[in-house]
Enzyme design. Structure first.
Site, PDB file in Angstrom:
ATOM      1  CG  ASN A 158     -21.859  10.674   4.077  1.00  0.00           C
ATOM      2  OD1 ASN A 158     -22.494  10.562   5.120  1.00  0.00           O
ATOM      3  ND2 ASN A 158     -20.829  11.482   3.968  1.00  0.00           N
ATOM      4  CD  GLU A 257     -18.488  15.625  10.162  1.00  0.00           C
ATOM      5  OE1 GLU A 257     -18.547  16.347   9.140  1.00  0.00           O
ATOM      6  OE2 GLU A 257     -18.570  14.390  10.131  1.00  0.00           O
ATOM      7  CB  CYS A 291     -18.360  15.533   5.510  1.00  0.00           C
ATOM      8  SG  CYS A 291     -17.473  14.407   6.613  1.00  0.00           S
TER       9      CYS A 291
END
Length: 489
Positions: A158, A257, A291
């Site tokens: 992303n 993460e 995210c």
């Protein structure tokens, strides 16, 4: 077409030991533009043999890299930031074509990456020796901060440039060797371009390596390899759990993460127009494939209708389409599997009582913005991390209910609170179980000198500023006995 061919044809080889070379897998991968599915480049994939060669190269080169003076490492990192700025147009074009990024998002990603490299360029000067007192007479206790050796970096699709740089830059700056495995869908911006960037900046050969490979072929070999002491992973929580499990079994450190189910809480005294503007940006930036994207928008019932109307009006200003058009804000999702999955969640949520007040069209991977109101927290569109341009707006009757709903999630990455009473906003923010939260702003925030990371199922560890030192260094106690110590023998 000539420009595209020129831009992408060079990215057909692995980068191992400072050399651009063919992979040894029997399989190839076609890197495609997610908007129109046109092929950008085709690459021979890396095999387990290539992964071993990359780690061996990193381990060998790291020994000399660690001994390079801090000042020289600072200069190399600063040069890398300059090179990235000089190649901005090139990488923006790559991000638009390879990841479906809008021009605004692509340029922001470049800015974030430059900021991180510059911030982390100063880390070599912070690897200071610390002297600690001793209970033993005439003994000096020294604590040295040293690189861990070799770091394996697994980055997502992303924000591929930035989320790779975020781990690569600090790990390199403090003297580690690196092997990067970018997402197979974005291996140029997430890996090969970065190798070229540091090569141009003068990084010694072998310190940084990039392997483009398929998990279906290599399995867990990248993580299980005995050389890397830290695995940095950014991606889904499901895969992150697997990475953490393997690291634990092999006594490696994991920096994770992971996913998010981020909230914006709009309290009854909030500036509704400002909150709606922030929510539209935080929800639809990069199609919601971040995210930190807003996944749930929780609004006090006293301002709910006004907020929904303002949000809808602002969302209708968004242009969706081919991200090559600079006016487009919402481009394609990364693949059709994601589109189909989210459409299923939308349908099920509507069947369970959500009201759809805007249902954009779907064409291939292009999914226009969707707005659902009357959402409850148990609906699929609220329970799952969407990674799509779908706004789920949840009404609540009290601040307490808003806080309870916000915390009723396995995730805890980012969030937002809107109120005219800033001090009270901070009080509410501190009650949300999340690694990061912003008062009177949306949830997508990133600064290079701030600890970035999540709680609960959103990850382990922190990236950013001096906090990255803890992720990519180890501390060694060396005691020095200045005068002979008496022993009973």
């Amino acid at each position: 077409m000539t420009t595209l061919t020129k831009t992408f044809s060079q990215w057909s080889k692995q980068y191992i030991g400072g050399q651009w070379q063919e992979g040894h897998s029997q399989n190839r991968n076609s890197n495609k533009n997610p908007f129109d599915q046109s092929e950008l480049v085709n690459i021979q994939l890396a095999s387990v043999k290539d992964i071993d060669a990359a780690y061996q190269s990193a381990a060998k080169a790291q020994k000399a890299w660690q001994k390079v003076s801090p000042e020289e490492r600072v200069k190399m990192m600063e040069k890398a930031a300059e090179v990235l700025e000089s190649r901005r147009e090139e990488i923006v074009q790559i991000l638009v074509a390879e990841t479906g990024s809008s021009h605004a998002k692509a340029n922001a990603e470049v800015d974030f990456s430059i900021g991180d490299i510059r911030e982390f360029s100063q880390l070599p000067l912070k690897m200071n020796r610390k002297v600690v007192s001793s209970i033993i007479p005439n003994k000096e206790n020294r604590v040295y901060r040293l690189p861990v050796g070799v770091v394996g970096v697994i980055s997502p699709f992303n924000f591929p440039l930035y989320l790779s740089i975020r781990a690569i830059a600090p790990a390199l700056a403090v003297g580690n060797g690196i092997v990067v495995k970018p997402d197979l869908q974005t291996f140029i911006s997430g890996g090969l371009f970065i190798a070229s960037l540091f090569e141009e900046a003068g990084l010694p050969k072998g310190v940084l390596n990039v392997v483009v490979t398929d998990i279906a072929e290599i399995g867990d070999a990248f993580i299980e390899h005995p050389i890397p002491q830290v695995i940095s992973f950014t991606g889904s929580t499901a895969v992150g759990r697997r990475v953490g499990e393997i690291c634990g079994r092999n006594l490696k450190r994991a920096a994770l993460e992971l996913g998010g189910n981020n909230v914006m809480i709009v309290l009854e005294d909030a500036d509704v127009q400002q909150a709606a503007s922030a929510a539209v940006f935080g929800k639809f930036l990069h199609q919601g494939q971040i995210c930190m994207s807003l996944n749930r928008i929780i609004v006090h019932r006293n301002v709910y209708d006004r907020f929904v109307e303002a949000f809808k009006e602002k969302a209708q200003l968004i242009q969706a389409g081919n991200p090559a058009d600079p006016n487009v804000f919402v481009g394609p999702l990364i693949n059709e599997r994601q589109v189909n999955r989210v459409q299923g969640w939308i349908e099920e949520s509507i069947a369970r009582g959500a009201t759809c007040i805007q249902r954009g069209g779907v064409s291939g991977t292009l999914m226009e913005p969707v707005i659902l109101k009357d959402v409850t927290n148990d609906m699929p569109i609220a329970q799952n991390e969407q990674f799509a341009p779908v706004a789920a707006i949840i009404p609540v009757d009290s601040e307490e209910e808003a806080i309870n709903i916000a915390n009723d999630s396995d995730f805890g990455l980012s969030g937002s609170v809107f109120t005219k009473d800033v001090d009270h906003g901070v009080e509410v923010a501190l009650q949300i179980q999340t690694g990061m939260i912003h008062v009177n702003d949306q949830s997508v925030n990133c600064e290079s000198n701030i600890p970035f990371g999540g709680e609960k199922s959103s990850g382990l560890g922190r990236y950013g500023g001096e906090w990255s030192l803890d992720e990519f260094t180890t501390q060694r106690w060396v005691s020095v006995q200045q005068e002979p110590r008496p022993f009973p023998f």
